[in-house]
Design a protein around this motif. Structure first.
Motif, PDB file in Angstrom:
ATOM      1  N   VAL A 170      -0.117  46.561  17.679  1.00  0.00           N
ATOM      2  CA  VAL A 170       0.779  47.624  17.217  1.00  0.00           C
ATOM      3  C   VAL A 170       2.001  47.052  16.497  1.00  0.00           C
ATOM      4  O   VAL A 170       2.450  47.606  15.499  1.00  0.00           O
ATOM      5  N   THR A 171       2.529  45.933  16.980  1.00  0.00           N
ATOM      6  CA  THR A 171       3.742  45.373  16.370  1.00  0.00           C
ATOM      7  C   THR A 171       3.440  44.342  15.279  1.00  0.00           C
ATOM      8  O   THR A 171       4.363  43.814  14.680  1.00  0.00           O
ATOM      9  N   GLY A 172       2.176  44.067  15.043  1.00  0.00           N
ATOM     10  CA  GLY A 172       1.816  43.052  14.053  1.00  0.00           C
ATOM     11  C   GLY A 172       2.277  41.674  14.484  1.00  0.00           C
ATOM     12  O   GLY A 172       2.522  40.807  13.648  1.00  0.00           O
ATOM     13  N   GLY A 173       2.394  41.455  15.783  1.00  0.00           N
ATOM     14  CA  GLY A 173       2.828  40.162  16.310  1.00  0.00           C
ATOM     15  C   GLY A 173       4.327  39.954  16.285  1.00  0.00           C
ATOM     16  O   GLY A 173       4.825  38.901  16.650  1.00  0.00           O
ATOM     17  N   ARG A 174       5.074  40.966  15.872  1.00  0.00           N
ATOM     18  CA  ARG A 174       6.514  40.825  15.674  1.00  0.00           C
ATOM     19  C   ARG A 174       7.359  41.412  16.806  1.00  0.00           C
ATOM     20  O   ARG A 174       8.523  41.763  16.575  1.00  0.00           O
ATOM     21  N   LEU A 175       6.828  41.554  17.984  1.00  0.00           N
ATOM     22  CA  LEU A 175       7.576  42.172  19.087  1.00  0.00           C
ATOM     23  C   LEU A 175       8.928  41.490  19.292  1.00  0.00           C
ATOM     24  O   LEU A 175       9.943  42.164  19.454  1.00  0.00           O
ATOM     25  N   LEU A 176       8.958  40.175  19.294  1.00  0.00           N
ATOM     26  CA  LEU A 176      10.201  39.436  19.536  1.00  0.00           C
ATOM     27  C   LEU A 176      10.636  38.604  18.326  1.00  0.00           C
ATOM     28  O   LEU A 176      11.448  37.703  18.458  1.00  0.00           O
ATOM     29  N   ALA A 177      10.087  38.912  17.149  1.00  0.00           N
ATOM     30  CA  ALA A 177      10.419  38.126  15.955  1.00  0.00           C
ATOM     31  C   ALA A 177      11.847  38.417  15.504  1.00  0.00           C
ATOM     32  O   ALA A 177      12.342  39.529  15.658  1.00  0.00           O
ATOM     33  N   PRO A 178      12.497  37.417  14.945  1.00  0.00           N
ATOM     34  CA  PRO A 178      13.853  37.668  14.441  1.00  0.00           C
ATOM     35  C   PRO A 178      13.863  38.638  13.283  1.00  0.00           C
ATOM     36  O   PRO A 178      12.898  38.745  12.546  1.00  0.00           O
ATOM     37  N   GLY A 179      14.956  39.346  13.158  1.00  0.00           N
ATOM     38  CA  GLY A 179      15.101  40.269  12.028  1.00  0.00           C
ATOM     39  C   GLY A 179      14.632  41.648  12.291  1.00  0.00           C
ATOM     40  O   GLY A 179      14.117  42.027  13.277  1.00  0.00           O
TER      41      GLY A 179
END
Length: 189
Positions: free
Chosen positions: A180-189
Motif C-alpha cells: 500500500v505504501t510502495g515501501g515508503r512507510l518510513l522513508a524520508p520526505g
C-alpha cells in the motif's frame, strides 16, 4: 520505486512478458540491470537482496523493483519493523523492551516508532481509503486509544479485507504495508 513479489524468477518472467507497468506513465517496464546489493536483517537471519532495476519504454524513467518484504532505506525487513510497530500499538512495552525482543538496537527501534508516530494520521487516512476501496461495506475500526494504535488497527483491517476479497489464507501485515505504501512507510520526505 515499484513494489513486486519476493520471487526474483517470477519478477524476471513478468519483465520478459511485459507485464509490469510504469507508475508514472503506464508504459511497459523492461529490465535495466540491478540496484546495489544489500543485506537485510530478517526474523530468521540475514537476507541478501539485489533488487532489479527497470526502465520504462515509454517515458524512459528508471525504477527499482522493490521486493514486497523490504522498505525503502531500511536495513531490516518489513516484518521486523511492522512487528515493532504492532508491539507498540498493543502497548506491550517501551521501545527498549521491544528492541530487546527483536534483537535490534534500542535507538533503531525508537527511530522507527518516532517516525511512524509522526505519520500515524496520514497512514491511518491512506489505509482507510484502501479499506473503503476493498470492501463494499467496510466496518471502520473504532478508536484504539492513540493515533499510533488507530493507524495499526486500520492496517490490520485492510489486511483482513484483502484476505476476504481475494480468498487468501493469509495477507501478512508487513506485505500489506509495503504494497500500500510502495515501501515508503518510513522513508524520508
Amino acid at each position: 520505486m515499484v513494489t513486486v513479489e519476493a520471487d526474483a524468477d517470477r519478477v524476471e518472467r513478468r519483465l520478459a512478458a511485459r507485464e509490469l507497468a510504469c507508475p508514472g506513465c503506464g508504459g511497459v517496464l523492461a529490465g535495466w540491470g540491478r540496484a546495489r546489493p544489500r543485506r537485510l536483517r530478517s526474523p530468521v537471519g540475514p537476507v541478501l537482496v539485489s533488487p532489479r532495476r527497470s526502465r520504462c519504454r515509454g517515458c524512459g524513467a528508471t525504477h527499482v523493483l522493490l521486493p514486497v518484504f523490504a522498505l525503502v532505506r531500511r536495513a531490516d525487513t518489513a516484518a521486523v519493523i511492522v512487528a515493532a510497530l504492532a508491539a507498540k500499538a498493543a502497548q506491550v512495552s517501551g521501545f527498549r523492551a521491544i528492541a530487546a525482543g527483536l534483537g535490534r538496537p534500542a535507538e533503531t527501534v525508537r527511530g522507527w516508532l518516532r517516525c511512524f508516530a509522526g505519520r500515524a494520521e496520514a497512514v491511518r487516512a491512506q489505509f482507510t481509503v484502501w479499506l473503503a476501496a476493498l470492501d463494499p461495506d467496510p466496518v471502520l475500526p473504532g478508536p484504539a486509544g492513540s493515533g499510533f494504535a488507530d493507524a495499526m488497527t486500520v492496517i490490520a483491517a485492510v489486511a483482513e479485507a484483502i484476505r476476504r476479497r481475494f480468498g487468501l489464507s493469509q495477507a501478512p501485515l508487513s506485505e500489506v504495508v509495503v504494497t500500500v505504501t510502495g515501501g515508503r512507510l518510513l522513508a524520508p520526505g
